[in-house]
Design a protein around this motif. Structure first.
Motif, PDB file in Angstrom:
ATOM      1  N   UNK A  89      12.226  -4.173 -13.868  1.00  0.00           N
ATOM      2  CA  UNK A  89      11.866  -3.458 -15.092  1.00  0.00           C
ATOM      3  C   UNK A  89      10.721  -2.484 -14.870  1.00  0.00           C
ATOM      4  N   UNK A  90      10.653  -1.879 -13.691  1.00  0.00           N
ATOM      5  CA  UNK A  90       9.539  -0.986 -13.373  1.00  0.00           C
ATOM      6  C   UNK A  90      10.048   0.402 -12.984  1.00  0.00           C
ATOM      7  N   UNK A  91      10.982   0.934 -13.756  1.00  0.00           N
ATOM      8  CA  UNK A  91      11.571   2.213 -13.377  1.00  0.00           C
ATOM      9  C   UNK A  91      10.563   3.354 -13.469  1.00  0.00           C
ATOM     10  N   UNK A  92       9.628   3.286 -14.412  1.00  0.00           N
ATOM     11  CA  UNK A  92       8.621   4.344 -14.589  1.00  0.00           C
ATOM     12  C   UNK A  92       7.238   3.701 -14.557  1.00  0.00           C
ATOM     13  N   UNK A  93       6.648   3.514 -13.362  1.00  0.00           N
ATOM     14  CA  UNK A  93       5.356   2.833 -13.267  1.00  0.00           C
ATOM     15  C   UNK A  93       4.261   3.623 -13.971  1.00  0.00           C
ATOM     16  N   UNK A  94       3.314   2.937 -14.599  1.00  0.00           N
ATOM     17  CA  UNK A  94       2.231   3.644 -15.298  1.00  0.00           C
ATOM     18  C   UNK A  94       1.249   4.278 -14.314  1.00  0.00           C
ATOM     19  N   UNK A  95       0.751   5.447 -14.687  1.00  0.00           N
ATOM     20  CA  UNK A  95      -0.247   6.129 -13.868  1.00  0.00           C
ATOM     21  C   UNK A  95      -1.548   5.331 -13.902  1.00  0.00           C
ATOM     22  N   UNK A  96      -2.067   5.008 -12.723  1.00  0.00           N
ATOM     23  CA  UNK A  96      -3.192   4.078 -12.643  1.00  0.00           C
ATOM     24  C   UNK A  96      -4.206   4.575 -11.624  1.00  0.00           C
ATOM     25  N   UNK A 104       0.829  -1.203   0.000  1.00  0.00           N
ATOM     26  CA  UNK A 104       0.000   0.000   0.000  1.00  0.00           C
ATOM     27  C   UNK A 104       0.865   1.256   0.000  1.00  0.00           C
ATOM     28  N   UNK A 105       1.994   1.190   0.681  1.00  0.00           N
ATOM     29  CA  UNK A 105       2.981   2.263   0.672  1.00  0.00           C
ATOM     30  C   UNK A 105       4.329   1.685   0.261  1.00  0.00           C
ATOM     31  N   UNK A 106       5.127   2.462  -0.415  1.00  0.00           N
ATOM     32  CA  UNK A 106       6.415   1.993  -0.903  1.00  0.00           C
ATOM     33  C   UNK A 106       7.322   1.603   0.259  1.00  0.00           C
ATOM     34  N   UNK A 107       7.960   0.447   0.181  1.00  0.00           N
ATOM     35  CA  UNK A 107       8.868   0.043   1.281  1.00  0.00           C
ATOM     36  C   UNK A 107      10.077   0.969   1.375  1.00  0.00           C
ATOM     37  N   UNK A 108      10.745   0.879   2.518  1.00  0.00           N
ATOM     38  CA  UNK A 108      11.884   1.772   2.770  1.00  0.00           C
ATOM     39  C   UNK A 108      13.072   1.467   1.863  1.00  0.00           C
ATOM     40  N   UNK A 114       3.269   9.624  -6.067  1.00  0.00           N
ATOM     41  CA  UNK A 114       4.131  10.497  -6.857  1.00  0.00           C
ATOM     42  C   UNK A 114       5.367  10.901  -6.051  1.00  0.00           C
ATOM     43  N   UNK A 115       5.191  11.147  -4.762  1.00  0.00           N
ATOM     44  CA  UNK A 115       6.327  11.573  -3.930  1.00  0.00           C
ATOM     45  C   UNK A 115       7.332  10.447  -3.710  1.00  0.00           C
ATOM     46  N   UNK A 116       6.903   9.196  -3.874  1.00  0.00           N
ATOM     47  CA  UNK A 116       7.780   8.055  -3.594  1.00  0.00           C
ATOM     48  C   UNK A 116       8.474   7.524  -4.840  1.00  0.00           C
ATOM     49  N   UNK A 117       8.317   8.187  -5.970  1.00  0.00           N
ATOM     50  CA  UNK A 117       8.959   7.699  -7.200  1.00  0.00           C
ATOM     51  C   UNK A 117      10.476   7.614  -7.060  1.00  0.00           C
ATOM     52  N   UNK A 118      11.171   8.632  -6.504  1.00  0.00           N
ATOM     53  CA  UNK A 118      12.634   8.488  -6.362  1.00  0.00           C
ATOM     54  C   UNK A 118      13.030   7.288  -5.502  1.00  0.00           C
ATOM     55  N   UNK A 147      15.007   1.328  -5.396  1.00  0.00           N
ATOM     56  CA  UNK A 147      14.710  -0.090  -5.161  1.00  0.00           C
ATOM     57  C   UNK A 147      14.742  -0.854  -6.479  1.00  0.00           C
ATOM     58  N   UNK A 148      14.155  -0.269  -7.506  1.00  0.00           N
ATOM     59  CA  UNK A 148      14.110  -0.913  -8.816  1.00  0.00           C
ATOM     60  C   UNK A 148      15.514  -1.149  -9.367  1.00  0.00           C
ATOM     61  N   UNK A 149      16.379  -0.163  -9.177  1.00  0.00           N
ATOM     62  CA  UNK A 149      17.755  -0.308  -9.670  1.00  0.00           C
ATOM     63  C   UNK A 149      18.537  -1.345  -8.879  1.00  0.00           C
ATOM     64  N   UNK A 150      18.335  -1.356  -7.548  1.00  0.00           N
ATOM     65  CA  UNK A 150      19.086  -2.310  -6.726  1.00  0.00           C
ATOM     66  C   UNK A 150      18.704  -3.753  -7.041  1.00  0.00           C
ATOM     67  N   UNK A 151      17.454  -3.997  -7.420  1.00  0.00           N
ATOM     68  CA  UNK A 151      16.984  -5.363  -7.675  1.00  0.00           C
ATOM     69  C   UNK A 151      16.943  -5.708  -9.158  1.00  0.00           C
ATOM     70  N   UNK A 152      17.378  -4.765  -9.995  1.00  0.00           N
ATOM     71  CA  UNK A 152      17.387  -4.998 -11.448  1.00  0.00           C
ATOM     72  C   UNK A 152      16.000  -5.360 -11.977  1.00  0.00           C
TER      73      UNK A 152
END
Length: 609
Positions: free
Chosen positions: A405-412, A358-362, A389-393, A398-403
């Motif tokens: 493919x979700x660097x830019x999630x779609x607006x939903x 529900x919220x982006x993990x740390x 939107x505030x948690x995108x950075x 996280x996306x980069x550390x785990x390799x």
């Protein structure tokens, strides 16, 4: 699979660590073939556990030989039995004496094995797994953790236990009070060591290790291996074998059986989205993770109002309420568990098909442990992450550390068609669960166990405090009823003083016969009666003080009026009646003046008698 000891740059190990590399496929072996006791294998087969997972298959031969082991594997791959079975084998119980495997003098009531875990929920789970595996041999396993009363745990230790599973704080507490003896520990297990590092428990763990015998077997298991955990292993382990078990087709950081979806969502629309995700086809049990306790409680309440059988597990709840929610979730009375990261470590519930962040993990480790609650033991699962939107950075790190493919999630949004298509949500699904599908018993169907919780946190908050609050209200009501007679007693004493004040004029008029002042007597009597009716409403202290202060003036008025009455001026009843009327008017205002009006009547009739 590969054995590969980690080496941090610039640090040399104190003892040589064997480096073995082996590529092998998953073998279809059984636990009996790995050399465990027949009783243990029988207990596992009774619950349908026949073949080991890779970490178990590679760990058991090394651990059963008595060597120190560092086990590293992804979450959900069976690390608990990987250290649990060797630990149970090292314990001597009466069944071993009966079977001729041990001597009578090897038996002891002191703990022989110790498992240290970071969270209370994981402590319960490990305890249940060890009880299941040691059921045939009747191994005594005790869980020791905070939030429960001390007395039952101390009593169980006095009766004798074989294995202790506990959290660092309560273990140190009981050991410091000399209630827990660590002198006979033969095997030590540190489970989820990286989580203990994150929670700041490593200093407490070191204090516990320093109280153990030097000659022992130590096993350390974790999903990740930070540098401080490796340093701890090198300080307190003797030539450990590092076992890293992975499947040949699963080289990534996450489990391949878990399908991952990431959406960019608005915070005000998340509950609507979650309500639709929970109605996806094939959805079984679901876990929803939040970063804060307040958010977890709010989401659970909103889902309950929408018809879902939901419960919450977070730090503001008492231990009884936390255990109630977990039991209801395991038993199927609720199918949605909203929790903070306290439940993200090691909790294994069969049938969890969906995990929603529900919220982006740390960080990436928290993400791995969250989604690791599904797709366990070879099953498939679905993990959905909702990113503000505030948690995108943060998510991009996280996306980069785990390799991923979700660097830019779609607006939903909750009405987006691609959300329905990706997760298999039927068209036309709304944010409220239809009444026909509300088949779960709910959280209220699971009783809250009385744990004798310690501290204000367990008693004063959450659902677990309801029983305590009811008992408190009952005790308060009982105390109020007992105090009621004591509050009425002073009033009776005050009335008595007021009655004495009224009795003085009555005593003067009682022997008065019918005479010329009969009309005055009647009027005075009615005035006295009305005065008596009004007196209890006023403060008696003023009456007493006023009567005492006006006594001299009352006698003076009586002597002044007596000659006028004897001279026969207006000897009819009108004269005294007027006087009585004059006496009644002040009596309505001040009770003390009523005494002035009655005393002259008694004075002027006294000579006639």
């Amino acid at each position: 699979m590969r054995y590969d000891p980690p080496r941090s740059p610039g640090v040399r190990p104190r003892s040589p660590v064997p480096r073995l590399t082996e590529e092998a496929s998953i073998l279809t072996t059984t636990f009996r073939e790995l050399g465990i006791l027949p009783e243990t294998a029988e207990a596992l087969e009774a619950v349908g556990i026949m073949s080991p997972f890779p970490i178990q298959e590679m760990t058991l031969p090394v651990a059963l030989s008595g060597s120190d082991v560092i086990g590293q594997a992804k979450t959900g791959t069976g690390k608990t039995l990987g250290f649990g079975l060797p630990l149970l084998e090292s314990v001597v119980v009466p069944a071993d004496v009966d079977a001729g495997r041990a001597a009578q003098d090897q038996l002891t009531d002191a703990p022989q094995a110790l498992v240290v875990v970071p969270t209370r929920e994981l402590c319960q789970q490990v305890t249940n797994d060890l009880l299941t595996a040691g059921k045939v041999r009747n191994v005594r396993v005790l869980a020791i953790y905070g939030g429960r009363a001390y007395e039952p745990q101390v009593e169980a230790l006095k009766k004798g236990v074989d294995v202790v599973v506990g959290t660092p704080g309560r273990l140190l507490d009981l050991a410091g009070q000399r209630k827990l003896s660590l002198a006979h520990i033969r095997t030590l297990v540190l489970d989820e060591a990286d989580e203990m590092l994150d929670l700041g428990f490593l200093p407490d763990v070191e204090k516990i290790i320093q109280q153990l015998p030097v000659k022992r077997q130590t096993m350390l298991f974790s999903a990740t291996m930070p540098g401080q955990v490796i340093s701890l292993a090198r300080r307190y382990m003797s030539q450990p074998t590092h076992i890293r078990a992975t499947a040949p087709d699963d080289e990534g950081a996450t489990v391949a059986n878990t399908a991952q979806y990431v959406f960019r969502a608005h915070s005000l629309d998340k509950v609507e989205m979650v309500s639709r995700i929970l109605q996806a086809d094939g959805r079984g049990l679901a876990m929803i993770f939040c970063r804060t306790k307040r958010t977890a409680a709010d989401v659970a309440d909103q889902l309950s109002r929408r018809g879902f059988a939901a419960g919450a597990v977070h730090g503001d709840l008492g231990q009884g309420a936390r255990e109630q929610a977990l039991r209801a979730f395991r038993n199927g009375k609720i199918d949605v568990l909203v929790c903070t990261d306290v439940a993200a470590r090691g909790i294994d519930v069969e049938g969890v098909t969906h995990v929603v962040n529900y919220q982006t993990p740390e960080d990436e480790k928290t993400y791995l442990h969250r989604i690791g609650r599904t797709g366990r033991a070879g099953n498939t699962g679905t993990a959905v992450t909702l990113v503000d939107w505030d948690d995108i950075p943060r998510w991009q790190l996280i996306n980069k550390a785990l390799n991923l493919d979700f660097n830019d999630p779609p607006e939903t949004y909750s009405t987006s068609s691609h959300l329905y298509e990706a997760l298999g949500i039927p068209e036309g699904t709304k944010g409220i669960l239809p009444r026909a599908e509300r088949t779960r018993a709910g959280l209220a169907a699971e009783e809250v166990e009385d744990l004798g919780e310690t501290g204000g946190r367990g008693r004063g908050r959450g659902r677990g405090a309801s029983a305590t609050a009811t008992a408190t209200d009952t005790a308060t009501a009982t105390a109020t009823e007992e105090r009621a007679p004591r509050t009425r007693t002073p009033r009776r004493r005050r009335r008595t003083r007021g009655g004495q004040t009224v009795e003085h004029p009555g005593a003067g008029t009682a022997p008065e016969p019918a005479g010329p002042a009969g009309g005055a007597e009647d009027s005075g009597t009615s005035a006295d009666a009305s005065g008596e009716a009004r007196r209890p409403r006023r403060r008696r202290t003023r009456a007493g003080a006023g009567t005492a202060s006006q006594t001299g003036r009352a006698e003076h008025s009586a002597h002044a009026e007596a000659p006028a009455a004897q001279a026969g001026e207006g000897a009819s009843a009108d004269g005294p009646g007027d006087a009585s009327g004059e006496a009644r008017r002040p009596r309505r205002r001040r009770r003390t003046r009523g005494g002035v009006g009655t005393r002259p009547a008694a004075t002027e009739t006294a000579p006639e008698s």
